[in-house]
Write a protein that holds these residues in place. Sequence first.
Motif, short mmCIF file in Angstrom:
data_model
loop_
_atom_site.label_atom_id
_atom_site.label_comp_id
_atom_site.label_asym_id
_atom_site.label_seq_id
_atom_site.Cartn_x
_atom_site.Cartn_y
_atom_site.Cartn_z
N PHE A 148 24.74 39.48 10.38
CA PHE A 148 25.00 39.31 8.94
C PHE A 148 25.58 37.93 8.67
N ALA A 149 26.47 37.47 9.56
CA ALA A 149 27.17 36.20 9.34
C ALA A 149 26.24 35.00 9.43
N ILE A 150 25.28 35.02 10.35
CA ILE A 150 24.43 33.83 10.53
C ILE A 150 23.03 34.01 9.95
N GLY A 151 22.74 35.20 9.41
CA GLY A 151 21.40 35.48 8.91
C GLY A 151 21.25 35.27 7.42
N VAL A 152 20.32 36.04 6.83
CA VAL A 152 19.98 35.86 5.42
C VAL A 152 21.14 36.19 4.49
N SER A 153 22.06 37.03 4.94
CA SER A 153 23.21 37.40 4.11
C SER A 153 24.37 36.44 4.24
N GLY A 187 20.96 42.56 12.15
CA GLY A 187 21.86 42.11 11.09
C GLY A 187 21.34 40.91 10.36
N ALA A 188 20.69 39.98 11.09
CA ALA A 188 20.20 38.74 10.47
C ALA A 188 19.11 39.02 9.45
N LYS A 189 18.31 40.05 9.67
CA LYS A 189 17.21 40.37 8.76
C LYS A 189 17.65 41.17 7.54
N THR A 190 18.87 41.68 7.54
CA THR A 190 19.34 42.55 6.47
C THR A 190 19.96 41.71 5.36
N ASP A 191 19.39 41.81 4.17
CA ASP A 191 19.85 41.00 3.03
C ASP A 191 20.87 41.78 2.21
#
Length: 470
Positions: free
Chosen positions: A82-87, A357-361
């Motif tokens: 989540f921290a480094i992805g799309v969110s 997590g990175a793919k979850t917006d």
Amino acid sequence: MFLPTVCLMPLIGHDLIPGLWPSASALLATTAAGAEAETYAKALAVAVTLTTVMIFVAAQFFGEIAVRIGLPEVLGELVAGFAIGVSGAHFLMLGNGGPVAESAVAIVQLISASDTTTIQSIFAGPVKILVDEYAAIGVGVLLFKIGLEADLKELIKVGPQAASVAFAGVLLPLVAGFWGLTAIFHLPTIPALFAAAALTATSIGITSRIMQDMGVLNTKEGQIILGAAVLDDILGIAILAVAIGVADNGSVELRSIVGIIFSAILFVVGAIVLNKLFGPRYINFLDKLKNRYSLLIGAIVFLSLMSMVARTIGLEDILGCFAAGIILGDTPATKRLEAACEPLVALFATVFFVTIGAKTDLTVMNLADPESRMGLVIALFLTVVAIVGKVAAGYFLVTKDPVDRLAIGTGMVPRGEVGLVFAGLGAATGALSGAINVAIVLMVIATTFVAPPMLRWVFARKSRRSGLTS
């Protein structure tokens, strides 16, 4: 990628000796192409290195925090995504269509001297493909190792119990979800079917990792949860095929659904049979080889072949990986093979959980948008049905043994990457509106986050009861 630019260069100079020596323009074009290729290769190397460092540093940082506050490390890896992805910082953009953060592009540009457009294309193309491949390897080796660790005798023993939990865990949320979405929220049949189908999934990877971290994977409850999760995966494939068939054609091919279910059952049964007929012989053959890595290399080869066989007959790759672990498990070399696989799991499974997590917006949680508000309401409904339906399934367990039914139901709660597959395919078919897609994603996030503390509490409660009775 760079050749069209070279081909469009204006001609410079004239032929020196036509037919014998290349023209001056050709020489310059070749030199330019070589320079551009070198710049591109350097930018690619820097982008891959930067992405790899960000994934593992973030995973280590948030994983350490999770462990220190008493949560499973996998939860920290999801937060890292989540921290480094799309969110979050947009350092890891996987299939979201957005550009990578300018700071990441600037670092690559500083070292490689490449242009911004090329760097963005590198992150969107080769880097994304590489990370997705690493994630696929991660879930594969994780499930392979879990298959190795699975007590096959116990799995066979709990087969009927696992089946009772799996069928209840599929039917209860499917029926309740579909009824609520159509009767309460008045959704059309197809999006309601997709959203309800997403409730049936259980993430084998996340559930197994949590139980593995807690040391309860080989308990009676852990084995029933694992068996039920595998059956859930099989049933989920069939339900997903039904939903896609309805969305694409408005009809369901019953023959194909029956074929998928039959193939999956035959595949798992075949793996159990091969555990006795083939597994020990293959391990003995590998042990006779002089290369000290022959056991691991031979296992990886077999894992890859089983994954390919599963895909060929229309099943999920991860089911083939799990089956490969079952086949090669329960031999004198199993413990050594488990130890050899541990570094692969530590590396690639970490990438897998970070990419979830990175793919979850999370930016879909926008209360100012009416569609998002409706999505939040539906997400709350789906989350309640998702949790209650799976927990209740534990009480449908058919057994005379003294087991913790609440622990079994709780172990079936997380949807993880499996639920995201439902959401992604539903969106790809055009069957899901933005609000419903948001709702499914939020349900997946909620169940993934709530499951670890629930499992810890349930198994701690079970341990306390065992201590009191002893």
